[in-house]
Structure formats: structure tokens, C-alpha cells
Design a protein around this motif. Structure first.
Motif, PDB file in Angstrom:
ATOM      1  N   GLY A  79      44.643  25.766  33.107  1.00 32.93           N
ATOM      2  CA  GLY A  79      44.207  25.875  34.666  1.00 32.93           C
ATOM      3  C   GLY A  79      45.104  25.434  35.689  1.00 32.93           C
ATOM      4  O   GLY A  79      46.272  25.581  35.875  1.00 32.93           O
ATOM      5  N   VAL A 133      45.437  28.597  27.912  1.00 35.82           N
ATOM      6  CA  VAL A 133      45.026  29.778  28.822  1.00 35.82           C
ATOM      7  C   VAL A 133      43.660  29.651  29.223  1.00 35.82           C
ATOM      8  O   VAL A 133      42.698  29.555  28.500  1.00 35.82           O
ATOM      9  CB  VAL A 133      45.400  31.215  28.457  1.00 35.82           C
ATOM     10  CG1 VAL A 133      44.847  32.135  29.530  1.00 35.82           C
ATOM     11  CG2 VAL A 133      46.872  31.229  28.350  1.00 35.82           C
ATOM     12  N   LYS A 134      43.512  29.416  30.689  1.00 39.80           N
ATOM     13  CA  LYS A 134      41.890  29.427  31.115  1.00 39.80           C
ATOM     14  C   LYS A 134      41.489  30.706  31.618  1.00 39.80           C
ATOM     15  O   LYS A 134      42.134  31.481  32.089  1.00 39.80           O
ATOM     16  CB  LYS A 134      41.935  28.419  32.496  1.00 39.80           C
ATOM     17  CG  LYS A 134      40.711  28.025  33.021  1.00 39.80           C
ATOM     18  CD  LYS A 134      40.685  26.800  34.019  1.00 39.80           C
ATOM     19  CE  LYS A 134      39.545  26.918  34.986  1.00 39.80           C
ATOM     20  NZ  LYS A 134      38.574  26.472  34.279  1.00 39.80           N
ATOM     21  N   LYS A 135      40.240  30.759  30.992  1.00 45.76           N
ATOM     22  CA  LYS A 135      39.445  32.113  31.543  1.00 45.76           C
ATOM     23  C   LYS A 135      39.785  32.454  32.983  1.00 45.76           C
ATOM     24  O   LYS A 135      39.584  31.704  33.816  1.00 45.76           O
ATOM     25  CB  LYS A 135      38.091  32.132  31.056  1.00 45.76           C
ATOM     26  CG  LYS A 135      38.058  32.432  29.555  1.00 45.76           C
ATOM     27  CD  LYS A 135      36.623  32.638  29.332  1.00 45.76           C
ATOM     28  CE  LYS A 135      36.112  32.920  27.914  1.00 45.76           C
ATOM     29  NZ  LYS A 135      34.863  32.871  27.487  1.00 45.76           N
ATOM     30  N   SER A 136      39.866  33.750  33.271  1.00 42.78           N
ATOM     31  CA  SER A 136      39.895  34.469  34.584  1.00 42.78           C
ATOM     32  C   SER A 136      38.599  33.951  35.283  1.00 42.78           C
ATOM     33  O   SER A 136      37.710  34.031  34.636  1.00 42.78           O
ATOM     34  CB  SER A 136      40.113  35.792  34.662  1.00 42.78           C
ATOM     35  OG  SER A 136      40.896  35.985  33.670  1.00 42.78           O
ATOM     36  N   GLY A 137      38.750  33.660  36.610  1.00 42.60           N
ATOM     37  CA  GLY A 137      37.526  33.808  37.553  1.00 42.60           C
ATOM     38  C   GLY A 137      36.807  35.050  37.396  1.00 42.60           C
ATOM     39  O   GLY A 137      37.864  36.339  37.348  1.00 42.60           O
ATOM     40  N   ASP A 138      35.523  35.493  37.139  1.00 39.34           N
ATOM     41  CA  ASP A 138      35.385  37.044  37.132  1.00 39.34           C
ATOM     42  C   ASP A 138      34.510  37.436  38.286  1.00 39.34           C
ATOM     43  O   ASP A 138      33.714  38.347  38.123  1.00 39.34           O
ATOM     44  CB  ASP A 138      34.476  37.018  35.721  1.00 39.34           C
ATOM     45  CG  ASP A 138      33.141  36.453  35.508  1.00 39.34           C
ATOM     46  OD1 ASP A 138      32.964  35.616  36.809  1.00 39.34           O
ATOM     47  OD2 ASP A 138      32.595  36.671  34.688  1.00 39.34           O
ATOM     48  N   LYS A 139      34.297  36.577  39.299  1.00 38.87           N
ATOM     49  CA  LYS A 139      33.645  37.053  40.413  1.00 38.87           C
ATOM     50  C   LYS A 139      34.561  37.463  41.671  1.00 38.87           C
ATOM     51  O   LYS A 139      35.744  36.869  41.197  1.00 38.87           O
ATOM     52  CB  LYS A 139      32.642  35.929  40.879  1.00 38.87           C
ATOM     53  CG  LYS A 139      31.921  35.640  40.031  1.00 38.87           C
ATOM     54  CD  LYS A 139      30.769  34.476  40.608  1.00 38.87           C
ATOM     55  CE  LYS A 139      29.818  33.915  39.511  1.00 38.87           C
ATOM     56  NZ  LYS A 139      30.381  32.856  38.510  1.00 38.87           N
ATOM     57  N   ALA A 140      34.314  38.011  42.565  1.00 40.36           N
ATOM     58  CA  ALA A 140      35.455  38.407  43.604  1.00 40.36           C
ATOM     59  C   ALA A 140      34.377  38.821  44.961  1.00 40.36           C
ATOM     60  O   ALA A 140      33.461  39.302  44.839  1.00 40.36           O
ATOM     61  CB  ALA A 140      36.201  39.576  43.273  1.00 40.36           C
TER      62      ALA A 140
END
Lengths: 140, 247
Positions: A79, A133-140
Motif C-alpha cells: 500500500g 499488492v494491497k486491495k483497492s479501495g472499493d468505495k467512491a
């Protein structure tokens, strides 16, 4: 100095933990339980890593800036966190275990070395750049 | 600088709603010889609970309401509002060659649809952003002359490659209401700012589209850091992983 993982510490006897306390500079007392000693060791290890961090993510040892090109050194990114560790020769799996708490590594993180996806059995080499690899942020 | 700019912003929520005026303001002051079109895509509507993170002048479809306010401020730009969700059925209508897509959606299923589609275009740029409460990332996928310049998002991120859950166009109103979760306006603002930074690099820096300075940006508000990571493309597909790693 070696960085001990939580699992590694849990596998040690009280006598073993005493030796680690001496090595890392954590306070040892016979009155403390093994989990308390482990907590103290991890806290000291983490404290030693954090204040030494430069804003660019590189770390210093004895006043000298580390470079991933120095023997044994590997840059590890997870991250927004990136630091250099002396972990060449370890497999990624072992390194992930050791650094999990320090870098907040997801155990399921996909490893890339120098931009290439690799297996966790890959043995790290001098100057490697390891990204977990860090997971993507899944909010927006 | 490109000869013309065709920008599509998909998702006008906390990130897209913050991004749209920033990109529009920048484009307003580009050379008049560069035509700029900006299309906003969202099937969702502004509701009272959005006010904590989003600025809007009236209730109604997010794309339409936002375009109304942008048209008044930025007359140099041609705006289009598409008041529906992007789906596999309408994506070829919304995204054409040479598009710069800002993916500001809140689900991996839609991200994958866009990522896969961009992978079929000859020339396109996808800038995808997302956040959790206090951290997040921006990913860049560039196609030039039918080849990947950076890796596709799905090839790096398993959660995009194998999305769990539904996209908004697959949800009922009740499901959409239940899917919304707590977020921090500041995190949305950081994502959109990093997307602007990426946009600036790609359209203004000579050669950046062929050799971008980064393929992904991570940020973490709690440690005050942004980390840039390269995403070199799939020359690696042509050689074995072991060979590449030992180079």
C-alpha cells in the motif's frame, strides 16, 4: 538486526523469549507471561523501525541511509508504506510472516518482484523490490 | 498535449462529484484550439443523505444535476449527461477510441467491465480510483496502438478480476440503499486529487502516455503517505516469470 515475527515468537519457550528480549532490548521479567513478553518484543521492534523512517520511505541504520542496492537489502512496499529490510535470502512467504504486523500485510496479498508477479516461494535477492499488492479501495 | 480531449467520468458520487469540477476547470483554460468534451455517467440520484460528502444544487439524477452546474461555470467545455448506469450493454456507446475514462464507481464488477472494455481499445486511458475509510488508491491502465502500456487493473488486482457482489445496474433500490456505507469526504477528495495529478501527467508531460511515471498510487491518511508504484506491461507474458525475476 533480525526482526521476529509473531508466529516465530509464539514458538519459543520463556527461555528463548528471554534471549530475544536481550537481543532486541525489550524488558524481561519472570513475572510476565509469554504473550506479555511477545507483545513487549513486538512493540520494541516496531518502535525501532518507525522513528528511523525518512519521509521518502527509506530507513536509516546507525546514521546511514539504506539503499536497496546494498547487500541483503530489499525494498518492500505494501500500500502506501515502503521500507527497506535486510531480508535477501528469505522466501517471500517467510518475509510476509515477519513483516505482516509492521507493514499491515494482507496474508492473501499477491506478491510482485521488480514488477513481475511471483510465487510466495520465491527467494528474495539483493536489491529486489517486493510489492505486496494491497486491495483497492472499493468505495467512491 | 493531445489534439483533443474526450473525457468520460463514470460514477458521480463522492469521488466523481468532486473530480468533475476540478477536471472541468482545468480544461476550461486549455488552448482554445483543443476541443474538450466531458461526459458524466451515473444512473443514481442525489438524495438528502449525500449532502455530507457531495455538493449539489437540487435533487435529481447525479449526472444531469452536476452537468447543469458545470455548464454554467465552464462554457469552453462541451458537457454531456448520461443518466444511466454504465453496463456491458451500453459501454461501447459511452467509451470510444482515444477516450480518457475516470472510473469513480464503488464496486469491482463495474470496474472490471470498464477495465475489460478498455483492453479492447487501440488507444485509451483508464484512471480508476477508490477508497476505504482513510486509505485508497488510483490505478492507471493505458493502451497505445493496441498494446498495453501499463498492466490492466484486473491483471494486478484479484478483487477486480473476480468481483464479488452486484453492480448498481443489477441491484434493486433496496439493495442499493443497503450497499451504501460510511465514508470520509477527505478520502474521496484525496482520490479525486490524485486522479487529477495523474491526468495532468498524462496529458501535459511529453511522452508520459508511452512511459508513465507510475501505474498506481496508494495513499494512507493515517501515516500521511502517498506511494507510487510502476505497473510495467505484459512484456512479462512473453517470458517466464522465473526468467524475468532473475534478470
Amino acid at each position: 538486526m533480525k526482526v521476529y515475527s509473531e508466529t516465530e515468537l509464539h514458538n519459543k519457550t520463556k527461555l528463548g523469549l528471554r534471549d530475544v528480549c536481550r537481543e532486541v532490548g525489550a524488558e524481561f521479567s519472570n513475572d510476565k507471561s509469554n504473550p506479555q513478553l511477545i507483545e513487549a518484543i513486538l512493540a520494541v521492534q516496531q518502535k525501532k523501525q518507525q522513528p528511523q523512517q525518512f519521509p521518502d520511505g527509506q530507513t536509516v541504520g546507525k546514521g546511514k541511509k539504506k539503499s536497496p542496492d546494498e547487500p541483503g537489502h530489499v525494498r518492500v512496499t505494501s500500500g502506501a508504506t515502503s521500507q527497506i529490510f535486510q531480508i535477501a535470502g528469505q522466501t517471500i512467504k517467510a518475509a510476509m510472516g515477519d513483516l505482516r504486523g509492521l507493514l499491515n500485510i494482507d496474508p492473501a496479498a499477491k506478491p510482485f518482484v521488480n514488477g513481475v508477479e511471483v510465487e510466495t516461494s520465491y527467494t528474495l535477492q539483493d536489491g529486489d523490490q517486493l510489492e505486496l499488492v494491497k486491495k483497492s479501495g472499493d468505495k467512491a | 498535449m493531445l489534439d483533443e480531449l474526450n473525457v468520460v467520468i463514470v460514477g458521480i458520487g463522492g469521488v466523481g462529484g468532486h473530480l468533475a469540477p476540478l477536471i472541468s476547470r482545468y480544461c476550461q483554460h486549455l488552448k482554445p484550439s483543443i476541443p474538450v468534451t466531458i461526459t458524466l455517467v451515473d444512473g443514481d440520484g442525489y438524495e438528502e443523505h449525500n449532502a455530507a460528502r457531495q455538493a449539489f444544487q437540487r435533487f435529481g439524477n447525479k449526472a444531469e444535476v452536476t452537468v447543469e452546474s458545470l455548464v454554467d461555470q465552464f462554457d469552453r467545455v462541451t458537457f454531456t449527461a448520461v443518466g444511466e448506469f454504465l453496463t456491458p450493454d451500453n459501454i461501447d456507446f459511452l467509451l470510444g477510441e482515444n477516450v480518457i475514462v475516470f472510473c469513480c464507481v464503488d464496486n469491482n464488477r463495474s470496474r472490471k467491465v470498464i477495465d475489460d472494455y478498455v483492453g479492447t481499445l487501440q488507444n485509451a486511458v483508464l484512471v480508476s480510483g477508490g477508497n476505504d475509510m482513510t486509505d485508497g488508491n488510483v490505478q492507471v491502465y493505458i493502451r497505445r496502438a493496441g498494446k498495453d502500456v501499463t498492466r490492466s487493473i484486473s491483471s494486478v488486482h484479484d478483487e477486480t478480476a473476480n468481483p464479488v457482489g452486484k453492480a448498481p445496474y443489477e441491484m434493486s433500490c433496496e439493495e442499493m440503499g443497503a450497499a451504501s456505507s460510511a465514508q470520509l469526504f477527505f478520502a474521496n477528495a484525496i482520490v479525486s486529487t490524485l486522479m487529477c495529478l495523474t491526468f495532468y501527467n498524462l496529458v501535459e508531460i511529453e511522452g508520459a502516455l508511452d512511459k508513465p511515471p507510475f501505474g498506481e498510487l496508494y495513499f494512507d491518511m493515517l501515516v500521511g503517505r502517498v506511494e507510487a508504484v510502476e505497473r510495467k506491461p505484459s512484456i512479462y507474458k512473453e517470458t517466464s516469470k522465473e526468467e524475468e525475476v532473475t534478470k
